[in-house]
Each structure stands twice: as C-alpha cells, then as structure tokens.
Design an enzyme around this catalytic site. Structure first.
Site, mmCIF file in Angstrom:
data_model
loop_
_atom_site.group_PDB
_atom_site.id
_atom_site.type_symbol
_atom_site.label_atom_id
_atom_site.label_comp_id
_atom_site.label_asym_id
_atom_site.label_seq_id
_atom_site.Cartn_x
_atom_site.Cartn_y
_atom_site.Cartn_z
ATOM 1 N N THR D 97 0.872 -1.169 0.000
ATOM 2 C CA THR D 97 0.000 0.000 0.000
ATOM 3 C C THR D 97 0.911 1.221 0.000
ATOM 4 O OG1 THR D 97 -1.713 -1.174 1.241
ATOM 5 C CG2 THR D 97 -1.849 1.219 1.195
ATOM 6 N N LYS D 172 -7.485 1.681 -3.171
ATOM 7 C CA LYS D 172 -7.187 1.298 -1.784
ATOM 8 C C LYS D 172 -7.391 2.511 -0.861
ATOM 9 C CE LYS D 172 -5.214 -0.977 1.702
ATOM 10 N NZ LYS D 172 -5.465 -2.287 2.265
ATOM 11 N N LYS D 240 0.071 5.489 8.221
ATOM 12 C CA LYS D 240 0.873 5.553 6.996
ATOM 13 C C LYS D 240 -0.060 5.720 5.791
ATOM 14 C CE LYS D 240 1.486 2.004 4.875
ATOM 15 N NZ LYS D 240 1.540 0.927 3.890
HETATM 16 N N1 LIG Z 1 -1.052 -6.415 7.564
HETATM 17 C C1 LIG Z 1 -2.222 -6.216 6.979
HETATM 18 O O1 LIG Z 1 -3.277 -6.603 7.501
HETATM 19 C C2 LIG Z 1 -2.273 -5.542 5.660
HETATM 20 C C3 LIG Z 1 -1.166 -4.899 5.154
HETATM 21 N N2 LIG Z 1 -1.227 -4.248 3.959
HETATM 22 C C4 LIG Z 1 -0.053 -3.540 3.417
HETATM 23 O O2 LIG Z 1 0.865 -4.497 2.961
HETATM 24 C C5 LIG Z 1 2.184 -4.015 3.127
HETATM 25 C C6 LIG Z 1 2.970 -5.021 3.934
HETATM 26 O O3 LIG Z 1 2.327 -5.212 5.175
HETATM 27 P P1 LIG Z 1 2.801 -6.360 6.197
HETATM 28 O O4 LIG Z 1 3.163 -7.563 5.438
HETATM 29 O O5 LIG Z 1 1.731 -6.443 7.231
HETATM 30 O O6 LIG Z 1 4.091 -5.680 6.823
HETATM 31 P P2 LIG Z 1 5.269 -6.337 7.668
HETATM 32 O O7 LIG Z 1 5.845 -5.279 8.487
HETATM 33 O O8 LIG Z 1 4.830 -7.603 8.301
HETATM 34 O O9 LIG Z 1 6.313 -6.739 6.531
HETATM 35 C C7 LIG Z 1 7.047 -5.769 5.805
HETATM 36 C C8 LIG Z 1 7.953 -6.482 4.842
HETATM 37 O O10 LIG Z 1 8.667 -5.508 4.084
HETATM 38 C C9 LIG Z 1 10.054 -5.712 4.254
HETATM 39 N N3 LIG Z 1 10.746 -4.428 4.182
HETATM 40 C C10 LIG Z 1 10.369 -3.269 4.788
HETATM 41 N N4 LIG Z 1 11.243 -2.299 4.478
HETATM 42 C C11 LIG Z 1 12.168 -2.847 3.678
HETATM 43 C C12 LIG Z 1 13.312 -2.338 3.034
HETATM 44 N N5 LIG Z 1 13.661 -1.036 3.145
HETATM 45 N N6 LIG Z 1 14.044 -3.172 2.279
HETATM 46 C C13 LIG Z 1 13.676 -4.452 2.167
HETATM 47 N N7 LIG Z 1 12.586 -4.990 2.742
HETATM 48 C C14 LIG Z 1 11.860 -4.187 3.491
HETATM 49 C C15 LIG Z 1 10.198 -6.381 5.581
HETATM 50 O O11 LIG Z 1 11.426 -7.043 5.695
HETATM 51 P P3 LIG Z 1 11.967 -7.536 7.140
HETATM 52 O O12 LIG Z 1 11.327 -8.857 7.352
HETATM 53 O O13 LIG Z 1 13.438 -7.605 6.959
HETATM 54 O O14 LIG Z 1 11.537 -6.487 8.145
HETATM 55 C C16 LIG Z 1 9.005 -7.320 5.526
HETATM 56 O O15 LIG Z 1 9.287 -8.431 4.731
HETATM 57 C C17 LIG Z 1 2.064 -2.643 3.778
HETATM 58 O O16 LIG Z 1 2.125 -1.644 2.797
HETATM 59 C C18 LIG Z 1 0.695 -2.680 4.407
HETATM 60 O O17 LIG Z 1 0.130 -1.388 4.496
HETATM 61 C C19 LIG Z 1 -2.376 -4.236 3.223
HETATM 62 C C20 LIG Z 1 -3.507 -4.873 3.674
HETATM 63 C C21 LIG Z 1 -3.570 -5.548 4.940
#
Ligand SMILES: NC(=O)C1=CN([C@@H]2O[C@H](COP(=O)(O)OP(=O)(O)OC[C@H]3O[C@@H](n4cnc5c(N)ncnc54)[C@H](OP(=O)(O)O)[C@@H]3O)[C@@H](O)[C@H]2O)C=CC1
Ligand SMILES: NC(=O)C1=CN([C@@H]2O[C@H](COP(=O)(O)OP(=O)(O)OC[C@H]3O[C@@H](n4cnc5c(N)ncnc54)[C@H](OP(=O)(O)O)[C@@H]3O)[C@@H](O)[C@H]2O)C=CC1
Ligand SMILES: NC(=O)C1=CN([C@@H]2O[C@H](COP(=O)(O)OP(=O)(O)OC[C@H]3O[C@@H](n4cnc5c(N)ncnc54)[C@H](OP(=O)(O)O)[C@@H]3O)[C@@H](O)[C@H]2O)C=CC1
Lengths: 290, 290, 290, 290
Positions: D97, D172, D240
C-alpha cells in the site's frame, strides 16, 4: 558593511533585500525570473547574478527566501545551486518557511562544505517585510547567530535564537498552529452573529478587549464581515505550512485535531477559488441559509 | 441613590452587589443559601430577604446573576419568584449567561406585569467582578437601558446596548464561540512545541506580538505549560454556554464545526475530573507519547 | 384481536396503523390533520377520533408516532391528550424517536394514572413501515413488553426489550451515532474518488465486500454519486435526533466529536436547501474544484 | 507454471508467496531479514536470494509487498534493487500500500528498462492472505493485467483492473477513507452505549441488520467492548495510509475533514501505546467518567 547575496525576490524577499542595500550592504541578488532581479537592481543599488552559485561567490552572508522545501533544495543543492560556491566561513540564512527536516539536511551539507547554516523563517507578512518590522525565529549555533543578528536587524523588529538547527522552523509552525483554530473560531463567531441577525460589528467592538481578543479579531473582523480577502497571507501558503506542520506532528506524536480540520477547510476555500485569498477567508465557506 | 435588589450571590454576584452598596445604593440581596447572604450583609451595608419576591418588593432595579436558564426561571417565575412582586415601572436586569429564548420569554412576562426586562450577561470573570471592570452586553429597549446604565457603571468598565431583548445573550455567545477555537489552537500549538522538544516558553514570547497574538496566549500560556487550571472560568460553565450556543445555532442555521468539536473536547476534560478547571485546560487532554 | 388506538398518521404511523387493521385489530386513529385520518379510515377499516383523548377511550393498547418531544408531550399530557383518558391497565407504546428523558417523564405520569408506558422507537424507514419489516427497540417492564410484543409483530421484523424505560430511545441513539461517521466517511471516500478521476462506481464494487462494507455503501453509493437525495430519512429528522443524542451525551459524559461535527455538516446541507434530503446528502457539501 | 520472484515476506507477503509455491510455481523469495526467507524456503519449496536484483534475474513475474514508499524505492531503484535486473518482457507487481505517485514513477522507470509495472494493493488482512481470499485493486495496462490475473488468482478472491497505473493505489485509499469515519462512528456509538448504562451488546445485535450495519460493526463490536485490540490491521499502518491519502487529497483538491480528524485520533492511540493495535482501537481513547 558586508557582502551579501539574496536568493529569491518574491513578495517577501524583494523588500528584504532592498533594506539590506539601503543600509549600505553590497547586495547581489538572484531570482529565477530574471526580469524581477533587473527591476530590483534598478530600484536599489546592487548587482544580479544568473544562478544562485554565481550570486554567492563573494558573499559573507547569503539570505534566501523561496517558496517551499523543493524550491529550497533546488537553489541550494541543485546543479547551479548556492552550496556549490559558498565561500568557506560564510553563512547561509534561510528565510523560507520550510520543514525542520530540510533545515537539518542543509545544515549537514553546509558543514561538509565548510560554511554555516541557519533556518530563519519570518512572520509579519509582506507589510512587515516592506516596513522592516518582521519577526525572525532562528535555529542554529549561537556563535553563528551572533554574527548574523546585526544583518537581520535591517528588516526585523524582533528576532530570537530558538535553539539548534530546525528550531526556527518549529517555532514558525507553532505560530501557524495558533492561527488556525483562532481564525476558525473567529469565522464561526462572525457567521453566528450574522445568522442571529446581530449587529456583528458592534458585537466585535464590545468583545474585542476581553478574553476573546486577538490580533486577528482586531485586524480582520471588518474585512471578514465585508467578504474582502484580496490581501494578506495566502491560503495556499497556509496549506503548504500545514502540510509541513502535520508531517512534523506525525513524527513527534503531537495530536492536532483542529489544525488538521482547518487545513481541510482551507481545501474548501481553494476549491471556491480562494487559493490566493487571505487566511481569514475561512468565513467564506460558512454559508448562511439560502 | 437607588433601591436595588440583587438575586444570586455567587462568584460573580457577590462582588457585583458589593460594588452597588459601596457606591451608596440601598441594596437588598437574596441568595438561595442564606448563609452567603448573611455574610454579604456583614461585609457590606444592606439587607437580605428570604425569597426573591420579598427582596424585590421596594426595588427600582433588580439585578440577577444565577447559574442557568432553569435557575433563572425559578427565581423569576417560580412561586416565590421576583416576578410575583416587582414594582410597576421597575427594571429587572439579568446578568446570568442564559439563552436568548429565556430572555425573550421573561421580557414578555415582564411587560405583562408592568415592568421592564434587560438581558445583560457579562464577561471579565470573577476578577472583573471584584475589580468592577466587567464588560456588559445588553439587550432590550434603549430608554430602559439608559435608566440602568449608570447603575451598571458601578461594576462595568465597558457596557453597550446591542439591540432588542436577547441581543446581550447573543453577543455573549459570539464571545464564547471566539474563545473555543482560539483556545484549542493555542493548546495544540503548546502541545506541538512540547512534543517537538522546543522551548515552548521562548516560542510563545517570540510569536506573542504578531498574527498569533491573543489575550489567551498572553494570559494563559504559562499556566497551560505548567498544567495549572485551578482558577478562571470553569469548563462546566463553558459547556453550559456551548449548549446554549449550539441550540441557538440549530435555530438560526449557523454552522459551527469547531465550536461543536471543542465542546466535545471539554467533555473529555470533565471526564478527567476537570469540571471546575479553567477553560484553558483543553491542553490537558493532549497527552504526549508515553 | 385487540382494541388499539394509533396517534399520528405520518409517513411511519400511517402504514403501521394500517398493518394493525389488516391483521384484524380494531383500530381507532387520531391525526392532527383530520383529512389524513379520514383517508386512512377509507383505506383500512376502522374509526377516527377528533382528539387523542377520545381515540384512546376504549383502547387496550395505544400506539403513538409523532414528531418530537414537544409533539409527544402535547398528544399525551396536553388538555385533550391521551393521558387524560387512558383506560386502567392499558399500555401506551411510543414509537416517536424522542429523548430518554421524556420517556421517563411519561412513564412516571402513566404509573400515576394507572396504565403502562413503553418507549419503542423504530428503524427501517418508511419502506420498513410499509413492508412491516421495522426494527423496534423497546424500553420498559418485561411483563408489559410481553403483552405488547405480539401486536408489534404486525409491523416488525425484529424487536427487542433493551432494558428499563428510556432504553429503547437510547438504543435508537446508538443507531444514529453509528450512521453519522459512517456516512461522512463514505461521502469523503466518494468525493475523493471523483476528485482523483477514479471510476468511483467500480471502486465501490471492488471494496464493497471487505472491511469498508456497510449497508449505506451498498444501498446509497450510486445515488450519492448521482446526487439524488429525494427519498429516505430526512436531514432535518437526523438533526433532531442528533440534538437528542448530544443532549443525552452532555448528561452521561460521552464524548462524540465526529457525531457533533457531522451534525454541523448537516446544518450546511440544510442551508443548501436539503432539509428534506436523505441523510446520504452529506456528499453534496463536498464540492469539487471549480 | 511460471518463474516468480517475491520480495518482502512480511505478515502479508509470506503467506502470499506460499500460495504461489503451493500452486506449483517456481518461486524465488527475497527478504531483508534473511532468516525469514530461510524459514519460508523450509516451509514451502523454492529458493531465496540475497538481494532483490538476484531474486528477479530469471523471473517472468515479480511480486513485491514491503512497507511503504521508501521501502519500495529501495527494493526497486536501490543499488541492489530489482529494477537493475528485471528481464525484458517481465512484469513487476507491487502489492505494497503505497502512493499513486511512486506507482507512476516506477511505471516510468519500468518502461525505460523494458518491462511492465502494475500497482496492486490488497485488502483482506493477514487472514485474507493466509486463506487466499484477498481483494486486489490493480492499476496499469489491460494487456499486462491479463497476463498477471491468473497468478494473482492464487491468493485473491476478488481482483479488478481499476484503470491506469496508480488506480489500484487510489482505490485502496478510497477503501481506507470509508473505514475511518465508519470506525469512529462505531466507537462513539459503543462509548455512548456504555456511558448511558445500556446493554451495548444487545444494542449492537438489534441495530446490526439495518442502516447502521457494517462489516466493522459485525466483526469488531465485541472486541471493541472488551477492549481487545491485539490483532488485525495496525494503527501505525493506518496512519501511513492516511498520510498517503491526505497528501493525494492535497493534490486533487478533495476535502476530507473526518478522515483528517480520525488520523489525528490515531495519533492519540499511538501515544497510548497502541501503534500495533487493530484500527478498531479508536474506542480506547474515549474514556468514561472517572
Ligand atoms: N497487515 C495487513 O493486515 C495488511 C497490510 N497491507 C499492506 O501491505 C504491506 C505489507 O504489510 P505487512 O506484510 O503487514 O508488513 P510487515 O511489516 O509484516 O512486513 C514488511 C515487509 O517488508 C520488508 N521491508 C520493509 N522495508 C524494507 C526495506 N527497506 N528493504 C527491504 N525490505 C523491506 C520487511 O522485511 P523484514 O522482514 O526484513 O523487516 C518485511 O518483509 C504494507 O504496505 C501494508 O500497508 C495491506 C492490507 C492488509
Ligand atoms: N507572503 C507572506 O506574507 C509570507 C510569506 N512567508 C514565506 O516566505 C516564503 C516566500 O514567500 P513569498 O515571497 O510570499 O513568495 P513568492 O511566491 O512571492 O516568491 C517566491 C520566490 O521564490 C522563487 N522561487 C520559487 N521556486 C523557485 C525555484 N525552484 N528556483 C528558484 N527560485 C524559486 C520565486 O522566483 P520567481 O520570481 O521566478 O517565481 C520567488 O522569487 C514562503 O516560504 C512563504 O511561506 C512567510 C511569512 C509571510
Ligand atoms: N464565574 C465566571 O468567571 C463567570 C460567570 N458568568 C456567568 O455568570 C453566572 C453566575 O456565575 P457564578 O457566579 O460564577 O456562579 P456560582 O455558581 O458561583 O453562583 C451561582 C449563583 O446562583 C444561585 N442559584 C443557582 N441556582 C439557583 C436556583 N435554582 N435558585 C436560586 N438561586 C440559584 C446560587 O445560589 P447558592 O449560593 O445557593 O448556590 C449562586 O448564588 C453564570 O451564568 C455564569 O455562566 C459569566 C462570566 C464569567
């Protein structure tokens, strides 16, 4: 007498640079639109340069007053930007209302280049700039500020070092936050007075000395009642400032519900065609019964 | 020298009635809690009566300052109320902050009984009452007002006839609307300054002369920063006033989004135990990060 | 088969009373505007009376559905009001959306007169009344409710005793509070979609099954996008309900910032001429850039 | 069977990538924290790479689900980013997102590199990802979308092309705007019910089928009443998303007063320690009388 460069001859910068020249400083100006720089040179004695980098070459002090963070980055860090050419030991003073973050970023860059940086946003409006009665809120090192203070006095009635780099911008944000709720309260009060069939002018006079008193009430209620907004501090500038404020609050955790709402109300004003209206135009969106 | 009755010896009425006595008028007071009336008689020269009706029997002028609409109806229209006994040709002056509707209702009743009615809410707080520097906003007939004005001068620094019956109350509402947004803006500004790690005191000093200036900023920022609210105009009084304001707006069609929101924020303050805190306590509900 | 009186043949009461008659009850109606009562009698079998008091004389159950607290007080406690003539042991069921306070006041009066009182506001709109699928939220004694429930089933799809007298009204308030923020959120979402140049219809379809889903989204987004508001639950009714809600919150200490703001936004809608528009017309005040 | 790379194995990406592997695709994953990638490879069959660039080398399709705009820029445009190594004719599908602006920026970069880009944010939460019932809102070229749709079907219950690049993100945003006002309305309703001493559970049941109905009401009222927020969509994610929404609205002119206010209310929740609480925790800041 100092060698000073001034970058950005807008509504604010033009008269500010003028005061420096009138006080006997050797001023070189830069403005994106060259015609304005030429006009300035004709009006005051001084020189103009084709790029920020050329303007600052010989300067002890460089003043800047452009629109926003992006503009500021362009005239400092850009290919022809001032930071490419600032003399060692010189000082860059930014009067733009910008973010504390860009101030901190530029201060780091300045240090790397061997000169100093102060953020120094102003309040007092175009009239304050023209009449040399601005308030200046400065962020940076005290020793640097002390060198700059006599120069700033050319157009300031009041100036103060608020703390480290960024503190000037944060203080300006505090100022803008105060104004939002205050103006919306005033707009609602006048709108209520009109809706109630009251003599709004008389009401303002009678309450203007007590707990409801404010600079805005005293200086704006008549134009607000008359629906005159063609002057003052533009709504689109205010929204730019509120974008900065709300972004900073997002980081520092401050809760600003009324500021956030007033910012949205200004979106209404802009949609009504009021991007350049004075901030007191919040009353224009409060329509009385048809 | 006039014969005057004063109904309601609260924080406001007690010193107001005192000034009348001190200026040489013959004052008979009534207070629901008799002990307060007795104390007043001891402090000033005068008499006290057991009911409003008894207090007003001989009076040329009757002043009243009780809590709200219901209280006002009770001391005027109630079984022992003043309106049962007002002398023909006398004037009833209500200093309570109440609705314009109750003012109009009482004015009609007064006319039927052969005396006159003015609504005359005040601002300036308890200190203003004690120091005889209140602002009084009057609604009613001009000829009636002219008879009363010299009496009101005993405790007013500023007074004005705003229009017909109810206009005094409407003007007071305008005052309260101004204050709500203004105080919330100020609270958000201070809260932001603290969250940003700024020297909030210095920031207030530097912005206090410009476009963000207000009586509240000058007189309240230090206590707000210190979290001191044990004085001033109580939050529960403000909510009473906003109930009146919002009810009136419902009738006249005015749109008061920030006033309505600040009214809700005061509900938070009351839930925090702040019913008697000064209205500047809006900052108390803006918590910084834990 | 019961003897029933029905007071108030408005958009809701007319079809509700009709269902009672169609289910075989002996219904006597009263309506302030007699012509409506006559039309009702022609359409359904039954009688009409010239005053509430006359209508209820023989009734086991009296249903009422009038406008607001004042209307309700008039048809119950007024000189010709129902409470003058209710039979001992009968039940007065009020379907008006009114305050919990008036419910409690009328329950006390009913007890003094020897009959029972239930507050029983409804939701489901005019269509719900016509199709006998209303939801009824009841406050009062359980034993009383049990006697009334089979009658209410004539026009209810869902009914429930919520607690003591006033609980029906409080539950209805909870319903209205839910709707305000929800509709404003929906209006902002559609307004944003349009401002962003998105296919708003497609966007609504794709999000309509997830966490953003609501009855209002499913049933109102198309008319909101089309700017059609000439149906449904009128804005001025909603403002009346919010006046009751906010007054009750003032007593119980609940903080309702968004409800209070949406109430003010409805003031805008009324000022635009939308007093009779559906509550989904909140979108009409969000104007896109000119 | 396709060769697919998946970048970002967070709460969402981990199970999404898993579904791809389970459906028989050859999946290479990249995760910043390598341990998570190793765990994933153990749980599903596939490979992991040390950088985004290495992960995408052989891929026909690259899926990405990281945190925000900055993260996305890093894993795409960074020194070791995917865009350095994407195969000609491949497709990059971003499930983060993020802003519509970053989507447009990346689409331009993709074209320059000879591959395609789709923005494809999802809704449905972690449970939706685990159970392969996500809703996916896609922006980009139709022909590109058609190639990707069968792959997305591995974890989507519902998917749709909304328009050109950025439209997925805008849709979204529409979803998130709906939710803010709705949840605050629901929180105020429950808070009011509790303050009024009502059986809030019963009230929700009785209103849950009518005009106040919503997914949030049905699925969240019980946990809201119980004060349980340790699940669901985190408040800091919502903030965010609202930063993105309000920034976009600043550009397109949409007025979002309640969204802006709810965003500020979430600041309160974060200050209470609720950064990771479910978005329904808005009720936690509405305190009942002490
Ligand atoms: N959780 C939810 O219910 C929902 C989430 N979303 C959206 O989906 C997206 C992901 O959410 P979610 O999976 O919950 O988030 P998480 O925090 O669980 O996961 C984030 C992921 O992104 C990686 N990451 C973040 N920054 C970097 C970077 N600079 N370089 C490389 N990898 C990076 C993290 O790696 P690492 O493991 O190393 O930290 C991790 O794999 C977001 O945009 C969120 O808004 C949308 C709908 C529902
Ligand atoms: N106006 C007011 O009342 C007040 C303004 N301020 C702040 O002061 C700042 C300046 O305001 P004001 O003077 O009114 O603004 P103006 O729009 O009148 O002037 C802006 C100046 O910045 C220059 N500029 C903008 N972008 C660039 C760029 N990318 N590169 C080079 N030059 C650029 C403009 O050049 P060009 O002439 O070519 O367009 C112009 O000289 C703003 O941050 C504002 O918020 C603070 C207090 C009061
Ligand atoms: N305090 C302030 O700073 C300001 C107050 N006001 C307004 O002035 C009014 C009075 O305020 P304040 O003096 O502070 O209030 P207090 O609570 O101090 O005094 C209220 C007075 O009203 C009397 N009273 C209340 N109800 C009744 C009743 N039903 N019958 C008889 N007497 C009654 C009380 O009698 P008892 O002593 O028996 O309780 C007391 O004398 C209010 O409307 C307030 O909004 C306006 C400006 C500033």
């Amino acid at each position: 007498m100092a060698r000073i460069a001034f970058i950005g001859l807008g509504a604010m910068g033009y008269p500010m640079a003028g005061h420096l020249a009138q006080q006997g400083h050797a001023v070189t100006v830069y403005n994106r639109t060259v015609a304005t720089a030429q006009r300035w040179v004709e009006e005051y004695s001084g020189a103009f340069a084709q790029t920020p980098a050329l303007a600052v070459l010989q300067a002890d002090f460089v003043m800047c007053c452009v629109g926003n963070d992006d503009d500021l980055r362009e005239v400092t860090l850009g290919a022809q930007g001032a930071f490419q050419a600032m003399a060692a030991g010189s000082v860059f003073v930014d009067h733009t209302t910008a973010s504390a973050q860009v101030a901190r970023q530029l201060a780091v860059a300045a240090t790397q280049h061997g000169f100093d940086f102060l953020d120094a946003p102003v309040s007092g409006g175009q009239a304050g700039a023209q009449n040399a009665v601005l308030t200046i809120m400065v962020g940076g090192e005290e020793s640097v500020y002390e060198r700059v203070a006599p120069i700033l006095a050319c157009y300031a009635k009041m100036q103060r070092l608020m703390g480290g780099v960024g503190s000037g911008q944060l203080t300006k944000m505090v100022n803008q936050i105060c104004i939002g709720g205050l103006l919306q309260g005033l707009a609602e009060a006048l709108h209520f007075a009109q809706s109630a069939g009251l003599d709004a002018d008389a009401a303002m006079q009678v309450i203007s000395k007590g707990a409801a008193q404010s600079w805005q009430l005293e200086n704006r209620y008549q134009t607000m009642l008359a629906g005159e907004f063609d002057f003052g501090f533009a709504v689109e500038w205010m929204r730019k400032d509120y974008a900065i404020v709300l972004e900073e609050a997002r980081r520092n955790g401050a809760t600003l519900p009324v500021t956030a709402m007033v910012d949205q109300f200004y979106a209404d004003v802009i949609n009504m065609g009021g991007a350049r209206w004075d901030t007191s135009s919040l009353i224009a969106r409060l329509k009385t019964k048809q």
